[in-house]
Design a protein around this motif. Structure first.
Motif, PDB file in Angstrom:
ATOM      1  N   GLU A 283      11.874   1.362   3.052  1.00  0.00           N
ATOM      2  CA  GLU A 283      12.913   0.340   3.185  1.00  0.00           C
ATOM      3  C   GLU A 283      13.256  -0.258   1.829  1.00  0.00           C
ATOM      4  N   GLU A 284      14.460  -0.816   1.816  1.00  0.00           N
ATOM      5  CA  GLU A 284      14.840  -1.561   0.625  1.00  0.00           C
ATOM      6  C   GLU A 284      14.778  -3.025   0.999  1.00  0.00           C
ATOM      7  N   LYS A 285      14.137  -3.793   0.161  1.00  0.00           N
ATOM      8  CA  LYS A 285      13.901  -5.180   0.532  1.00  0.00           C
ATOM      9  C   LYS A 285      14.210  -6.072  -0.653  1.00  0.00           C
ATOM     10  N   SER A 286      14.648  -7.280  -0.382  1.00  0.00           N
ATOM     11  CA  SER A 286      14.939  -8.207  -1.476  1.00  0.00           C
ATOM     12  C   SER A 286      13.776  -9.158  -1.693  1.00  0.00           C
ATOM     13  N   PHE A 287      13.479  -9.374  -2.948  1.00  0.00           N
ATOM     14  CA  PHE A 287      12.550 -10.442  -3.317  1.00  0.00           C
ATOM     15  C   PHE A 287      13.297 -11.286  -4.325  1.00  0.00           C
ATOM     16  N   GLY A 288      13.570 -12.531  -3.956  1.00  0.00           N
ATOM     17  CA  GLY A 288      14.408 -13.328  -4.839  1.00  0.00           C
ATOM     18  C   GLY A 288      15.727 -12.603  -4.980  1.00  0.00           C
ATOM     19  N   ASN A 289      16.191 -12.439  -6.186  1.00  0.00           N
ATOM     20  CA  ASN A 289      17.445 -11.707  -6.320  1.00  0.00           C
ATOM     21  C   ASN A 289      17.209 -10.270  -6.788  1.00  0.00           C
ATOM     22  N   GLU A 290      15.977  -9.810  -6.682  1.00  0.00           N
ATOM     23  CA  GLU A 290      15.692  -8.428  -7.050  1.00  0.00           C
ATOM     24  C   GLU A 290      15.550  -7.624  -5.773  1.00  0.00           C
ATOM     25  N   ARG A 291      16.065  -6.407  -5.832  1.00  0.00           N
ATOM     26  CA  ARG A 291      15.849  -5.553  -4.673  1.00  0.00           C
ATOM     27  C   ARG A 291      14.818  -4.472  -5.011  1.00  0.00           C
ATOM     28  N   PHE A 292      13.948  -4.233  -4.086  1.00  0.00           N
ATOM     29  CA  PHE A 292      12.885  -3.264  -4.313  1.00  0.00           C
ATOM     30  C   PHE A 292      12.941  -2.137  -3.283  1.00  0.00           C
ATOM     31  N   ASN A 293      12.623  -0.961  -3.741  1.00  0.00           N
ATOM     32  CA  ASN A 293      12.469   0.156  -2.820  1.00  0.00           C
ATOM     33  C   ASN A 293      10.989   0.272  -2.491  1.00  0.00           C
ATOM     34  N   LEU A 294      10.682   0.228  -1.208  1.00  0.00           N
ATOM     35  CA  LEU A 294       9.285   0.267  -0.807  1.00  0.00           C
ATOM     36  C   LEU A 294       8.988   1.526  -0.002  1.00  0.00           C
TER      37      LEU A 294
ATOM     38  N   GLU B 110       0.855  -1.177   0.000  1.00  0.00           N
ATOM     39  CA  GLU B 110       0.000   0.000   0.000  1.00  0.00           C
ATOM     40  C   GLU B 110       0.887   1.221   0.000  1.00  0.00           C
ATOM     41  N   GLY B 111       1.217   1.651  -1.132  1.00  0.00           N
ATOM     42  CA  GLY B 111       2.207   2.686  -1.306  1.00  0.00           C
ATOM     43  C   GLY B 111       2.889   2.397  -2.624  1.00  0.00           C
ATOM     44  N   VAL B 112       4.175   2.633  -2.684  1.00  0.00           N
ATOM     45  CA  VAL B 112       4.853   2.428  -3.957  1.00  0.00           C
ATOM     46  C   VAL B 112       5.979   1.430  -3.798  1.00  0.00           C
ATOM     47  N   ALA B 113       6.200   0.662  -4.811  1.00  0.00           N
ATOM     48  CA  ALA B 113       7.365  -0.209  -4.840  1.00  0.00           C
ATOM     49  C   ALA B 113       7.960  -0.114  -6.221  1.00  0.00           C
ATOM     50  N   PHE B 114       9.247   0.009  -6.308  1.00  0.00           N
ATOM     51  CA  PHE B 114       9.870  -0.137  -7.626  1.00  0.00           C
ATOM     52  C   PHE B 114      11.234  -0.767  -7.490  1.00  0.00           C
ATOM     53  N   LYS B 115      11.683  -1.318  -8.562  1.00  0.00           N
ATOM     54  CA  LYS B 115      12.952  -2.035  -8.558  1.00  0.00           C
ATOM     55  C   LYS B 115      14.095  -1.076  -8.289  1.00  0.00           C
ATOM     56  N   LYS B 116      15.068  -1.561  -7.550  1.00  0.00           N
ATOM     57  CA  LYS B 116      16.245  -0.750  -7.279  1.00  0.00           C
ATOM     58  C   LYS B 116      16.863  -0.332  -8.613  1.00  0.00           C
ATOM     59  N   THR B 117      17.229   0.923  -8.695  1.00  0.00           N
ATOM     60  CA  THR B 117      17.792   1.404  -9.950  1.00  0.00           C
ATOM     61  C   THR B 117      19.297   1.190  -9.952  1.00  0.00           C
ATOM     62  N   PHE B 118      19.903   1.431 -11.071  1.00  0.00           N
ATOM     63  CA  PHE B 118      21.350   1.278 -11.172  1.00  0.00           C
ATOM     64  C   PHE B 118      22.022   2.263 -10.215  1.00  0.00           C
TER      65      PHE B 118
END
Lengths: 546, 545
Positions: free
Chosen positions: A351-362, A214-222
């Protein structure tokens, strides 16, 4: 001078192809039918998926609009079907297969009339009248699902969402996903902007590991060196959104610096550093703990921020940026000068969180949270893509159900009811129109029929049972195909609900398409333009305009 | 003609020139070409006319029964048939409707002329007869007006008059669409009615939904989103620009010379400040919407900061329309507008139609000079066809503001004219009698087409019609729904008198021009070598060296 002997009259340009008449009409119908056959098997909970291999890309889908789009249809008449499925997709989001199958069936049943010599206009008129009756009947039958309380409303929406998911790849998890989708849509603002629901994919894990943020999540950028030193979790941070490149770079492409001494040269170099340090300093002064930019954030800036316990991310995609802006309430700044305090956003938890080998900014617990993100987990790329499409359909359905809160029973029930109603109406009509309306009524039965066929049931048998039930009157109006047992059941009771809008639009669009195809009696194809060299005969400037 | 003397005319002309001569040959060939053209169009006229699917040379697909569109996209090359096409195009430009009538009637006049030539009449006699017939028909037509729209601002009356223009393209939708067009036209009707311009009624096509969800908006519609985060505004004050809304760029390529570190450091800053000042100045005038062809990131940033709405409009035409909707003056330079240059709009906002985001400029007061019809339909082709039907209807309305007289539609007028022409012919002692009768017969072709296209027995229907007209029932026409006959006036089927007059004049002119031709000379195309495959035709056997 042989052309003197051949008294051929050249009316149209060389290479123009014309074909006319009944044969043309039937050939157009056949082309549409061929397309319909492809989609037929994908309808319903037991519909099969299609694998479309295009170049190196593989798509697995049972979404009508997606398949039709990927087929690259060139036949001009059959393109109409692509158009209506797209229209259904734009307008309601689901039912793209149904609309195509309905249109094909309308055409199939009108074909024999055409072959027998009935004027296509008569059929068109009959179909239009039948469609009007059917639409009015749906509106009459539709049940209001506004609900008395918030929780009741949510429950109704979940049912609609799960019906949309019934026919998809993830139907096993429909309970799980329908709640997720409903909550995502309910968290939106009143305008229900589709772009505010982000759907992200992270490969690995099981489907039920998917989650709603509930908010935004996107993949960690370079990120550049120094990133790892930045803190990855904040409580109540302020967030600054930028559209500024934070790197040492040429200030202006067309500026030229002329120096007279080494001292001056050194000054210029210093000034360059000063500019970027000034920028960074101003950013830090705003008090922001998180800095996001649509453009690159370079090494220097990353280090600088890390030293001051600030998190930064550069090259954030535009749409994610928009969502963050909506969620945290900040405005994207294109300059770091005079940033007003109200341009900064805030959220409860980052927070930054890992899902599998992807990191997401939440970004969670956002103050303005009018946005939601769904992170899909799954084994293969194709699977996740299809899940994304299914969720899209389901999200659209929930949005429509909120805007127009009325529903009908799915599972072919509404089609059977309409079919019965139209047959009754047809009896009161004299003349050819009666036949046409009966054909329309018969065509509607294609939906339950295909549902059965695809599930491996005896469709004729089920259809007889359904007809009998619907003939009983009001008690039988919601009887549809019971997809689990192969019998019939009251699908309203079973919570197979669809927003009435899906059916309204499907029937209207399918009728429009059929009428369009029926009204064509001639095809003329002009030769392509590229070959028409300058000064071609009979092409004065006046004809060029369009 | 098989032995054209090698020495004759062809020796005088450039090699490869085609030359056809003698009345029976050239004229007959022309007639044949026109007949072919007529055969393509004749199945499309009338409410029950069929559509044609035309793929033009650019690969764009048209599905339409609008004769003007069909012949335009057909790219007719035959010179004589092209004259007929030009007549239809003129009709389209002048009246906007009745193009099918021009081509079908023209083709029929031509093929009747062929019969007359075979009978032994000279073309000059046919031309004279046709001319007299047309003159007679036009005077009679003036007297046949049975109704006129007393007030072009009355929506009900207007809708009735527009019905038949729409019915001929989208039968079954005429009541709904005529209502929409009437609503749109009446809402933008200027005080001086003859100043009505078709430009003021726009069509915005939004894919999806169905035709009966179409609607009319007073104001303009853009089929895209706005730029910034402000999506809705009431009582908008609009500043409009034709230049990019961004820091100014020089057209001439140049470089900025920086001499010291100080200058260097301040350079960018000053540019930013300058832009901010510009935007601030605009905001200070009270404007809260900026419309321009393009927005720079930096400009957008400041526009947001000053809480203004930014709307990108790349098309110059759209800019002009919005200017007309809001009364703004479009500025060529990014300067603050003076109070009279600022446009006003009751509400500007983004609305989602289907899933397409549209920016809608709405004028609730009557001040708007533009109305937009938002058309919804499930296929692109249908959208295009509806747009054409609406364009035709708006054109009809334009003519209506100039000449309010109406005549019966459904072929009733043509039947009556034909009857009067037959009678008139009997009174003439000259050879004209024959051609006037043939002219009348050609007019009868129009109701015949209506009947044929409706799937009825055309010959039988024509007999009945002739009989009732002979009994003095001048308003009887073809009932396309039941393939019978009906009273056109009772069923509210009317055509514009001015459209009919124009069509008869144009057609007769075109036909007589074609009949006057007794020689065709076609030069060989100019230019260098052509691609081989295109030239695999009939008139270029030799190499095009």
């Amino acid at each position: 001078m042989s052309h003197f002997l051949a008294p051929q009259i050249v009316l149209l340009k060389n290479g123009t192809d014309t074909s006319q008449g009944k044969g043309q009409l039937i050939s157009n119908m056949n082309a549409c039918q061929a397309v319909g056959e492809i989609l037929r098997t994908t309808l319903g909970p037991h519909g099969m998926d299609k694998l479309i291999h295009e170049g190196r890309q593989v798509t697995i889908s049972n979404d009508g609009a997606t398949i039709l789009k990927l087929l690259n249809i060139v036949h001009p008449a059959a393109k109409t079907l692509v158009d209506i499925s797209r229209s259904q997709d734009d307008e309601v989001g689901d039912g793209t297969t149904s609309v195509t199958i309905l249109a094909c069936e309308f055409m199939r049943n009108s074909k024999e009339f055409v072959e027998e010599g009935m004027h296509p206009r008569v059929i068109i008129k009959g179909y239009r009248a039948a469609a009007d009756l059917a639409l009015a009947r749906i509106k009459e039958l539709a049940v209001d699902i506004t609900g008395n309380s918030e929780s009741e409303r949510r429950g109704m929406l979940i049912k609609c969402a799960s019906t949309a998911l019934n026919s998809k790849l993830i139907s096993h998890h429909k309970g799980f996903f329908s709640e997720m989708v409903t909550d995502a849509v309910l968290s939106l603002d009143d305008d229900l902007d589709l772009a505010m629901v982000g759907v992200k994919k992270a490969s690995g894990g099981a489907v039920n590991d998917s989650l709603l943020v509930e908010g935004v999540a996107f993949k960690k950028t370079f990120s550049y060196a120094g990133f790892e030193q930045q803190p990855k979790k904040f409580l109540n941070p302020k967030i600054l959104l930028l559209n500024v490149e934070l790197e040492l770079k040429a200030e202006k492409e067309n500026a030229e610096v002329r120096v007279k001494s080494t001292k001056e040269y050194q000054d210029i170099v210093d000034a360059e550093w000063k500019i970027i340090y000034d920028k960074l300093d101003k950013i830090v002064q705003t008090g922001a703990k998180i800095v996001l930019s649509r453009l690159a954030i370079g090494d220097l800036a990353t280090q600088y921020f890390a030293d001051r316990d600030i998190f930064c991310a550069g090259r954030v995609p535009q749409e994610d940026m928009n969502r963050v802006s909506r969620a945290v309430g900040g405005a994207v700044q294109s300059s770091v000068v005079n940033i007003p305090a109200d341009a900064l956003g805030a959220c409860g938890l980052f927070e930054e969180k890992s899902f599998g080998n992807e990191r997401f900014n939440l970004f969670k617990e956002c103050s303005h949270a009018k946005t939601a993100s769904i992170i899909i987990r799954g084994g293969s790329e194709q699977f996740m893509e299809e899940t994304e499409r299914s969720l899209h359909d389901s999200i659209m359905i929930v949005r429509r159900a909120i805007k127009y809160p009325s529903a009908v029973a799915g599972g072919g029930a509404i089609e059977m009811e309409l079919s019965r109603y139209l047959r009754d109406q047809a009896k009161q009509i004299q003349g050819k129109q009666q036949l046409v309306m009966n054909a329309f009524a018969k065509s509607l039965e294609v939906i339950p029929r295909v549902l059965c066929d695809n599930a491996g049931f005896d469709s004729t048998d089920v259809l007889y049972k359904l007809r009998a039930r619907h003939a009983e009157g009001d008690a039988g109006r919601w009887f549809g195909v019971d997809i689990t047992t192969g019998g019939v059941c009251d699908t309203w009771e079973k919570f197979v609900w669809e927003p009435a809008l899906v059916r309204l639009n499907a029937i209207a669009a399918a009728t429009e398409a059929t009428c369009l195809i029926l009204s064509i009696d001639e095809t003329i194809t002009n030769p392509k333009y590229e070959a028409a060299a300058p000064g071609a005969p009979g092409m004065p400037g006046g004809m060029m305009g369009m | 003609m098989s032995y054209a003397p090698m020495g004759g005319l062809s020796a005088l002309l450039k090699d490869g020139t085609k030359h056809v001569t003698a009345a029976d040959d050239a004229v007959m060939r022309n007639i044949d070409a026109c007949k072919q053209l007529g055969a393509i169009v004749r199945t499309s006229i009338g409410p029950n006319g069929m559509n044609k699917m035309v793929t033009n040379r650019l690969g764009k697909l048209f599905v339409t029964s609008d004769a003007a569109t069909i012949v335009r996209e057909l790219e007719v090359v035959h010179p004589a048939a092209k004259l007929l096409v030009m007549a239809a195009e003129t009709q389209d430009r002048e009246v906007g409707d009745g193009t099918g009538f021009v081509i079908t009637f023209g083709a029929q006049l031509m093929s009747n002329a062929a019969l007359l030539i075979k009978m032994g009449l000279h073309t000059a006699e046919i031309i004279q007869g046709y001319g007299r017939a047309a003159a007679f028909a036009m005077t009679e037509l003036e007297a046949m007006s049975i109704k006129s729209v007393t007030d072009p601002a009355d929506r009900e009356q207007v809708a009735v008059a527009l019905r038949s223009a729409i019915a001929s393209k989208l039968f079954g939708m005429e009541d709904f669409l005529a209502g929409l067009v009437a609503e749109a036209c009446v809402s933008v009707l200027p005080k001086n009615q003859s100043m009505f311009s078709v430009e003021n009624v726009r069509v915005a096509k939004v894919h999806g939904g169905s035709l009966n969800t179409s609607s009319v908006v007073k104001g303009s519609v853009l089929i895209h989103d706005v730029e910034g985060t402000i999506k809705h505004l009431k009582n908008a004050k609009i500043a409009m620009y034709t230049c990019d809304v961004d820091a100014e760029q020089t057209e001439t390529k140049g470089t900025v010379l920086l001499n010291s570190a100080e200058e260097f450091a301040n350079y960018n800053r000053s540019e930013e400040d300058a832009l901010e000042k510009r935007i601030k100045d605009i905001a200070n005038t009270g404007a809260n919407v900026i419309v321009g062809p393009k927005f720079g990131d930096m400009a957008l940033h400041f526009i947001e900061r000053y809480k203004m709405m930014a709307i990108r409009v790349p098309s110059k035409f759209d800019l002009r329309r919005i200017a007309r909707t809001t009364g703004a003056v479009v500025l060529a330079k990014l300067v603050p507008p003076s109070p009279e240059e600022i446009g006003a709009c009751d509400s500007v906002g983004v609305e989602e139609i289907g899933s397409t985001k549209c920016t809608i400029f709405r004028q609730d007061s009557s001040s708007s000079r533009i109305a937009t019809i938002i058309v919804r339909a499930s296929t692109e082709n249908l959208l295009d066809d509806v747009e054409r039907a609406i364009d035709d209807a708006v054109n009809v309305y334009k003519n209506l503001t100039r000449d309010q007289r109406l005549v019966c539609g459904a072929g009733a007028t043509e039947m009556e004219l034909a009857r009067l022409l037959y009678k008139y012919a009997e009174t003439l002692p000259s050879l004209d009698q024959y051609s006037i009768k043939k002219y009348a017969a050609a007019l009868e072709e129009i109701p015949r087409c209506f009947a044929e296209n409706s799937g009825g027995n055309a010959t039988e229907l024509m007999n009945t019609l002739q009989a009732v007209h002979a009994d003095g029932d001048a308003q009887m026409g073809v009932d396309v729904e039941n393939a019978g006959i009906m009273n056109a006036a009772e069923k509210n089927v009317y055509d514009l008198l001015s459209a009919k007059l124009m069509a008869i004049r144009l057609t007769t002119d075109a036909v007589t021009t074609i009949l006057r031709i007794d020689q065709i000379v076609m030069s060989k195309e100019a230019g260098g070598p052509k691609p081989r495959d295109m030239m695999a035709g009939d008139y270029n056997d030799e190499t095009a060296a």
